[in-house]
Design an enzyme around this catalytic site. Structure first.
Site, PDB file in Angstrom:
ATOM      1  N   LYS A 116       5.173 -17.672  -7.630  1.00  0.00           N
ATOM      2  CA  LYS A 116       4.036 -16.804  -7.255  1.00  0.00           C
ATOM      3  C   LYS A 116       2.846 -17.364  -7.928  1.00  0.00           C
ATOM      4  O   LYS A 116       2.933 -18.378  -8.637  1.00  0.00           O
ATOM      5  CB  LYS A 116       4.407 -15.590  -7.993  1.00  0.00           C
ATOM      6  CG  LYS A 116       3.601 -14.240  -7.865  1.00  0.00           C
ATOM      7  CD  LYS A 116       4.365 -13.662  -6.629  1.00  0.00           C
ATOM      8  CE  LYS A 116       3.396 -12.288  -6.302  1.00  0.00           C
ATOM      9  NZ  LYS A 116       4.239 -11.618  -5.203  1.00  0.00           N
ATOM     10  N   GLY A 139       0.250   4.533   1.086  1.00  0.00           N
ATOM     11  CA  GLY A 139      -0.504   3.129   1.488  1.00  0.00           C
ATOM     12  C   GLY A 139       0.042   2.391   2.612  1.00  0.00           C
ATOM     13  O   GLY A 139       1.021   3.310   3.306  1.00  0.00           O
ATOM     14  N   HIS A 140      -0.050   1.081   2.853  1.00  0.00           N
ATOM     15  CA  HIS A 140       0.521   0.400   3.908  1.00  0.00           C
ATOM     16  C   HIS A 140       1.984   0.519   4.269  1.00  0.00           C
ATOM     17  O   HIS A 140       2.390   1.097   5.503  1.00  0.00           O
ATOM     18  CB  HIS A 140       0.132  -1.066   3.758  1.00  0.00           C
ATOM     19  CG  HIS A 140      -1.197  -1.166   3.742  1.00  0.00           C
ATOM     20  ND1 HIS A 140      -2.072  -1.761   2.607  1.00  0.00           N
ATOM     21  CD2 HIS A 140      -2.029  -1.231   4.901  1.00  0.00           C
ATOM     22  CE1 HIS A 140      -3.374  -1.686   2.918  1.00  0.00           C
ATOM     23  NE2 HIS A 140      -3.236  -1.657   4.292  1.00  0.00           N
ATOM     24  N   VAL A 141       2.696   0.509   3.231  1.00  0.00           N
ATOM     25  CA  VAL A 141       4.244   0.699   3.363  1.00  0.00           C
ATOM     26  C   VAL A 141       4.589   2.238   3.366  1.00  0.00           C
ATOM     27  O   VAL A 141       5.385   2.492   4.193  1.00  0.00           O
ATOM     28  CB  VAL A 141       4.962   0.014   2.164  1.00  0.00           C
ATOM     29  CG1 VAL A 141       6.331   0.150   2.220  1.00  0.00           C
ATOM     30  CG2 VAL A 141       4.644  -1.416   2.000  1.00  0.00           C
ATOM     31  N   GLY A 163       2.967   7.316  -3.166  1.00  0.00           N
ATOM     32  CA  GLY A 163       1.995   6.269  -2.474  1.00  0.00           C
ATOM     33  C   GLY A 163       1.979   6.339  -1.083  1.00  0.00           C
ATOM     34  O   GLY A 163       3.132   6.155  -0.542  1.00  0.00           O
TER      35      GLY A 163
HETATM   36  P1  NAD Z   1      -0.956   0.307  -0.890  1.00  0.00           P
HETATM   37  O1  NAD Z   1      -2.104  -0.568  -1.976  1.00  0.00           O
HETATM   38  O2  NAD Z   1      -1.301  -0.022   0.501  1.00  0.00           O
HETATM   39  O3  NAD Z   1      -0.499   1.427  -1.346  1.00  0.00           O
HETATM   40  C1  NAD Z   1      -0.419   2.111  -2.462  1.00  0.00           C
HETATM   41  C2  NAD Z   1      -0.861   3.488  -2.482  1.00  0.00           C
HETATM   42  O4  NAD Z   1      -0.481   3.873  -3.919  1.00  0.00           O
HETATM   43  C3  NAD Z   1      -2.435   3.643  -2.369  1.00  0.00           C
HETATM   44  O5  NAD Z   1      -2.529   4.725  -1.306  1.00  0.00           O
HETATM   45  C4  NAD Z   1      -2.490   4.219  -3.637  1.00  0.00           C
HETATM   46  O6  NAD Z   1      -3.535   5.092  -3.665  1.00  0.00           O
HETATM   47  C5  NAD Z   1      -1.308   5.039  -4.237  1.00  0.00           C
HETATM   48  N1  NAD Z   1      -1.220   4.830  -5.673  1.00  0.00           N
HETATM   49  C6  NAD Z   1      -1.842   4.348  -6.825  1.00  0.00           C
HETATM   50  N2  NAD Z   1      -1.254   4.849  -7.849  1.00  0.00           N
HETATM   51  C7  NAD Z   1      -0.704   5.807  -7.545  1.00  0.00           C
HETATM   52  C8  NAD Z   1      -0.052   7.029  -8.370  1.00  0.00           C
HETATM   53  N3  NAD Z   1      -0.106   6.960  -9.625  1.00  0.00           N
HETATM   54  N4  NAD Z   1       0.177   7.935  -7.698  1.00  0.00           N
HETATM   55  C9  NAD Z   1       0.283   8.068  -6.374  1.00  0.00           C
HETATM   56  N5  NAD Z   1      -0.060   7.106  -5.635  1.00  0.00           N
HETATM   57  C10 NAD Z   1      -0.865   6.133  -6.103  1.00  0.00           C
HETATM   58  O7  NAD Z   1       0.235  -0.846  -1.351  1.00  0.00           O
HETATM   59  P2  NAD Z   1       1.639  -1.085  -0.474  1.00  0.00           P
HETATM   60  O8  NAD Z   1       1.188  -2.572   0.418  1.00  0.00           O
HETATM   61  O9  NAD Z   1       1.668  -0.077   0.672  1.00  0.00           O
HETATM   62  O10 NAD Z   1       2.707  -1.284  -1.192  1.00  0.00           O
HETATM   63  C11 NAD Z   1       3.307  -0.330  -1.985  1.00  0.00           C
HETATM   64  C12 NAD Z   1       4.199  -0.883  -3.187  1.00  0.00           C
HETATM   65  O11 NAD Z   1       5.070  -1.480  -2.412  1.00  0.00           O
HETATM   66  C13 NAD Z   1       3.418  -1.830  -4.117  1.00  0.00           C
HETATM   67  O12 NAD Z   1       3.855  -1.508  -5.549  1.00  0.00           O
HETATM   68  C14 NAD Z   1       3.694  -3.077  -3.585  1.00  0.00           C
HETATM   69  O13 NAD Z   1       3.629  -4.014  -4.511  1.00  0.00           O
HETATM   70  C15 NAD Z   1       4.996  -2.954  -3.090  1.00  0.00           C
HETATM   71  N6  NAD Z   1       5.298  -3.935  -1.955  1.00  0.00           N
HETATM   72  C16 NAD Z   1       4.728  -3.996  -0.976  1.00  0.00           C
HETATM   73  C17 NAD Z   1       5.078  -4.775   0.239  1.00  0.00           C
HETATM   74  C18 NAD Z   1       4.100  -5.057   1.409  1.00  0.00           C
HETATM   75  O14 NAD Z   1       4.851  -5.574   2.457  1.00  0.00           O
HETATM   76  N7  NAD Z   1       3.010  -4.419   1.600  1.00  0.00           N
HETATM   77  C19 NAD Z   1       6.142  -5.665   0.085  1.00  0.00           C
HETATM   78  C20 NAD Z   1       6.959  -5.566  -1.117  1.00  0.00           C
HETATM   79  C21 NAD Z   1       6.634  -4.767  -2.168  1.00  0.00           C
END
Ligand code: NAD
Length: 367
Positions: free
Chosen positions: A94, A196-198, A194
């Site tokens: 990383k 977000g994207h996932v 959450g």
């Molecule tokens: P993202 O930033 O698109 O979405 C995260 C969401 O969580 C946002 O909408 C944010 O407003 C919300 N959030 C933040 N703090 C919060 C809280 N206290 N309560 C409720 N919601 C809150 O991130 P993502 O890409 O969707 O990833 C989500 C998680 O999965 C992260 O922890 C990331 O590290 C992990 N992850 C993502 C991937 C990937 O492919 N994107 C892969 C492995 C792990």
């Protein structure tokens, strides 16, 4: 995003690098500096037994260098186990760039970072993470082949989040099978933290299957938009951890499963995308086991993203990436069975299976 950050005064009590708890047998740590562009970065290479160390580059405004070092070491070790448990021929690594991605990021800085990655001749392969983007990976590609997650126009694998969500969905179905006797999520009450994207894609899969989804996000506008789009209910209570649901899906932050929250959880399954959900792997894994809450290890079920970028190295297509991600269902079930048979937590089971794969390869290499 950044969990278990240890306060600077605690960190300075021990030796700066090899003495850190998070050092955890790293093979190599590279400190990168460039005065002209202001680049300060650290690349952590935890283990390369199974293959080159692949892991994203995080750009974050760390409070100090100790915090950055601790974060990169913790994250790169996590990548070793994620790739090992997912059957990928990759090691764990990383990188972190110290700085505010909104204010300090310039094309020159990213390019210079790419040159440092190149200088490692493929021992470390980078990808996107918090604070870096697909266009950043395209810039890095101009100076090194050792980058994944480049744009589809440039032959890359594109956005990993939908694939990650599919893997989480598979892991959740396996957990439902083990805990409730059926993989069907129809009628199951699921809280997704959450959106977000996932989170969004996961909500899409869940609502399509007939799960009763409640959502929560600190971004009110985003939550309302996603809620309206998929017909998911917005969680209205004061405390999401005591929500009366069957499944809790952390898809926002790490360390949400901790001393305070476990006591309040009513959910019987935890399955989500967030990295490092257990504030302390051993203590909280055990507490969940004692309370009969089934935990689907995060590094196992959120591996869809790395399976997707690995396509760029192994040369497979999206269809194959989805097929490999679907297999998270089988692996998750195997982990649950192993945990039960050996009287260990699901986290310990996943870690020991991953470690065995690394040890076996090491033995083969020594022959
Ligand atoms: P993202 O930033 O698109 O979405 C995260 C969401 O969580 C946002 O909408 C944010 O407003 C919300 N959030 C933040 N703090 C919060 C809280 N206290 N309560 C409720 N919601 C809150 O991130 P993502 O890409 O969707 O990833 C989500 C998680 O999965 C992260 O922890 C990331 O590290 C992990 N992850 C993502 C991937 C990937 O492919 N994107 C892969 C492995 C792990």
């Amino acid at each position: 995003m950044i969990t278990e950050v240890v306060k600077a005064n605690e960190l300075t009590k021990v030796d700066p690098v090899f003495g850190q708890a998070s050092f955890n047998d790293h093979e190599q740590i590279v400190f990168c500096h460039d005065k002209d562009t202001g680049l300060k970065a650290i690349i952590g290479i935890h283990n390369t037994v199974l293959g080159p160390a692949l892991g994203g580059t995080r750009m974050w405004k760390y409070a100090n260098e100790w915090e950055a070092l601790n974060d990169v070491l913790r994250l790169s070790r996590g990548m070793t186990y994620k790739s090992a448990i997912s059957g990928l021929n990759l090691g764990g690594g990383k990188a972190v760039i110290i700085g505010d991605s909104k204010l300090d990021k310039t094309p020159e800085l990213i390019t210079r970072f790419g040159q440092f990655v190149n200088s490692l001749s493929g021992k470390y392969i980078t990808a996107e993470d918090v604070g870096t983007t697909t266009p950043d990976m395209d810039l890095i590609r101009d100076v090194t082949p050792y980058v994944t997650g480049i744009s589809e126009e440039r032959g890359g694998s594109g956005n990993p989040s939908p694939v990650t969500a599919y893997g989480v969905y598979m892991g959740m179905k396996a957990a439902a099978m083990h805990q409730f006797g059926s993989a069907s999520l129809d009628g199951k009450r699921v809280l997704v933290q959450g959106t977000g994207h996932v989170g969004e894609t996961l909500i899409d899969y869940l609502t399509k299957e007939g799960a009763l989804v409640q959502i929560s996000d600190i971004n009110q506008a985003r939550m309302e938009e996603v809620g309206a789009k998929y017909g998911a209910k917005i969680f209205m209570g004061d405390d999401i951890y005591s929500a009366d649901v069957d499944i809790y899906a952390p898809c926002a932050l790490g360390a949400t499963v901790n001393d305070e929250t476990i006591e309040r959880l009513k959910a019987k399954v935890i399955a989500g995308a967030a990295n490092n959900q257990l504030a302390n792997e051993n203590i909280h894994g055990k507490m969940l086991q004692e309370r009969g809450i089934l935990y689907a290890p995060d590094f196992l079920i959120n591996a869809g993203g790395i399976i997707n970028v690995y396509a760029e190295i192994a040369g497979y297509d999206k269809v194959e990436a989805m097929k490999r991600t679907e297999n998270i269902y089988n692996t998750t079930l195997e982990i649950f069975h192993f945990a039960e048979a050996n009287g260990v937590t699901t986290q310990q089971a996943a870690m020991s299976i991953a470690q065995k794969r690394i040890d076996d390869r090491k033995k083969e290499m020594a022959k």
